[in-house]
Design a protein around this motif. Structure first.
Motif, PDB file in Angstrom:
ATOM      1  N   SER A 116       0.825  -1.205   0.000  1.00 11.65           N
ATOM      2  CA  SER A 116       0.000   0.000   0.000  1.00 11.65           C
ATOM      3  C   SER A 116       0.866   1.264   0.000  1.00 11.65           C
ATOM      4  CB  SER A 116      -0.930   0.016   1.212  1.00 11.65           C
ATOM      5  OG  SER A 116      -1.802  -1.095   1.158  1.00 11.65           O
ATOM      6  N   ALA A 120       1.043   3.896  -3.181  1.00 12.73           N
ATOM      7  CA  ALA A 120       0.610   5.270  -2.938  1.00 12.73           C
ATOM      8  C   ALA A 120       1.707   6.291  -3.243  1.00 12.73           C
ATOM      9  CB  ALA A 120       0.148   5.426  -1.490  1.00 12.73           C
ATOM     10  N   LYS A 144      -8.536  -2.691   4.227  1.00 12.84           N
ATOM     11  CA  LYS A 144      -8.884  -1.276   4.417  1.00 12.84           C
ATOM     12  C   LYS A 144      -7.671  -0.389   4.163  1.00 12.84           C
ATOM     13  CE  LYS A 144     -12.583  -2.079   7.735  1.00 12.84           C
ATOM     14  NZ  LYS A 144     -12.952  -2.057   9.156  1.00 12.84           N
ATOM     15  N   ALA A 147      -7.245  -0.183   0.464  1.00 12.21           N
ATOM     16  CA  ALA A 147      -8.286   0.660  -0.136  1.00 12.21           C
ATOM     17  C   ALA A 147      -7.977   2.139   0.064  1.00 12.21           C
ATOM     18  CB  ALA A 147      -9.649   0.308   0.451  1.00 12.21           C
ATOM     19  N   VAL A 148      -7.545   2.511   1.254  1.00 16.84           N
ATOM     20  CA  VAL A 148      -7.211   3.915   1.535  1.00 16.84           C
ATOM     21  C   VAL A 148      -6.044   4.359   0.646  1.00 16.84           C
ATOM     22  CG1 VAL A 148      -6.238   5.462   3.292  1.00 16.84           C
ATOM     23  CG2 VAL A 148      -8.142   3.938   3.875  1.00 16.84           C
ATOM     24  N   LEU A 150      -5.159   3.154  -2.259  1.00 20.40           N
ATOM     25  CA  LEU A 150      -5.556   3.206  -3.668  1.00 20.40           C
ATOM     26  C   LEU A 150      -6.469   4.382  -3.985  1.00 20.40           C
ATOM     27  CD1 LEU A 150      -6.027  -0.584  -4.454  1.00 20.40           C
ATOM     28  CD2 LEU A 150      -4.163   0.918  -5.193  1.00 20.40           C
ATOM     29  N   LYS A 151      -7.037   5.004  -2.969  1.00 20.92           N
ATOM     30  CA  LYS A 151      -7.877   6.185  -3.190  1.00 20.92           C
ATOM     31  C   LYS A 151      -7.043   7.416  -3.529  1.00 20.92           C
ATOM     32  CE  LYS A 151     -11.924   5.050  -0.421  1.00 20.92           C
ATOM     33  NZ  LYS A 151     -12.729   5.437   0.749  1.00 20.92           N
ATOM     34  N   LYS A 152      -5.758   7.373  -3.200  1.00 23.44           N
ATOM     35  CA  LYS A 152      -4.900   8.518  -3.498  1.00 23.44           C
ATOM     36  C   LYS A 152      -4.752   8.655  -5.001  1.00 23.44           C
ATOM     37  CE  LYS A 152      -2.562   8.370   0.871  1.00 23.44           C
ATOM     38  NZ  LYS A 152      -1.340   8.237   1.614  1.00 23.44           N
ATOM     39  N   LYS A 153      -4.767   9.876  -5.462  1.00 21.21           N
ATOM     40  CA  LYS A 153      -4.780  10.171  -6.891  1.00 21.21           C
ATOM     41  C   LYS A 153      -3.643   9.491  -7.658  1.00 21.21           C
ATOM     42  CE  LYS A 153      -4.948  13.982 -10.130  1.00 21.21           C
ATOM     43  NZ  LYS A 153      -4.935  15.420 -10.306  1.00 21.21           N
TER      44      LYS A 153
END
Length: 170
Positions: A116, A120, A144, A147-148, A150-153
């Motif tokens: 992760s 990121a 989780k 997921a957090v 992968l939400k980063k641009k």
């Protein structure tokens, strides 16, 4: 093995003529760079590899020896958190990587956290489209964290297929 590691291993071996050692080293280094330099796929599935082998592979990838690599299959091995952490740190040296298959290993939350962090990081795995992490030992908490990240641009901007399974809590 990276060429310096090969040279160290060769020093421990008996060769017929001592002057053959540098020739063997040059031949190995040439073959190493030639073959890995043009490889687009590494299929290392079901070889019984663990963290030690993943670490060696990570060193090879981090060296920039496989700049054209697009697919990496390590499924069905015994790679754990330490091995995935080292592989994750090497991802920025493999910019063309599109598919990574890590299913059916021994990866837990620690490995997923390292992955992760790597994903990121801006510029890591810009072409990664498919990531398979199924059949590992990742908890909901590990998922989780992923997921957090992968939400980063900038995190794996090309990712289209992510396969994961969460092991039920007991």
């Amino acid at each position: 093995l990276l060429p310096p590691q090969f040279a160290a291993e060769l020093e421990a071996k008996r060769v017929t003529e001592g002057e053959d050692r540098p020739v063997l080293q040059r031949l190995y280094e040439g073959a190493f760079h030639s073959q890995l330099g043009r490889a687009t796929r590494l299929d290392c599935a079901s070889l019984g590899w663990g963290d030690a082998e993943a670490s060696q592979l990570a060193a090879v990838l981090a060296s920039g020896a496989a700049p054209r690599l697009e697919q990496l299959d390590l499924s069905g091995n015994q790679v754990g958190d330490a091995g995935l952490a080292e592989l994750s740190a090497a991802l920025n040296a493999v910019p063309r990587l599109e598919r990574v298959d890590l299913r059916a290993n021994r990866i837990g939350d620690g490995g997923i956290k390292a992955l992760s962090v790597a994903l990121a990081t801006d510029g890591t795995a810009p072409r990664l489209e498919t990531l398979n992490l199924s059949s590992n030992m990742v908890s909901d908490e590990g998922l989780k964290v992923l997921a957090v990240a992968l939400k980063k641009k900038q995190a794996a901007p090309s990712l289209k297929n992510l396969t994961v399974e969460s092991k039920p809590s007991r």
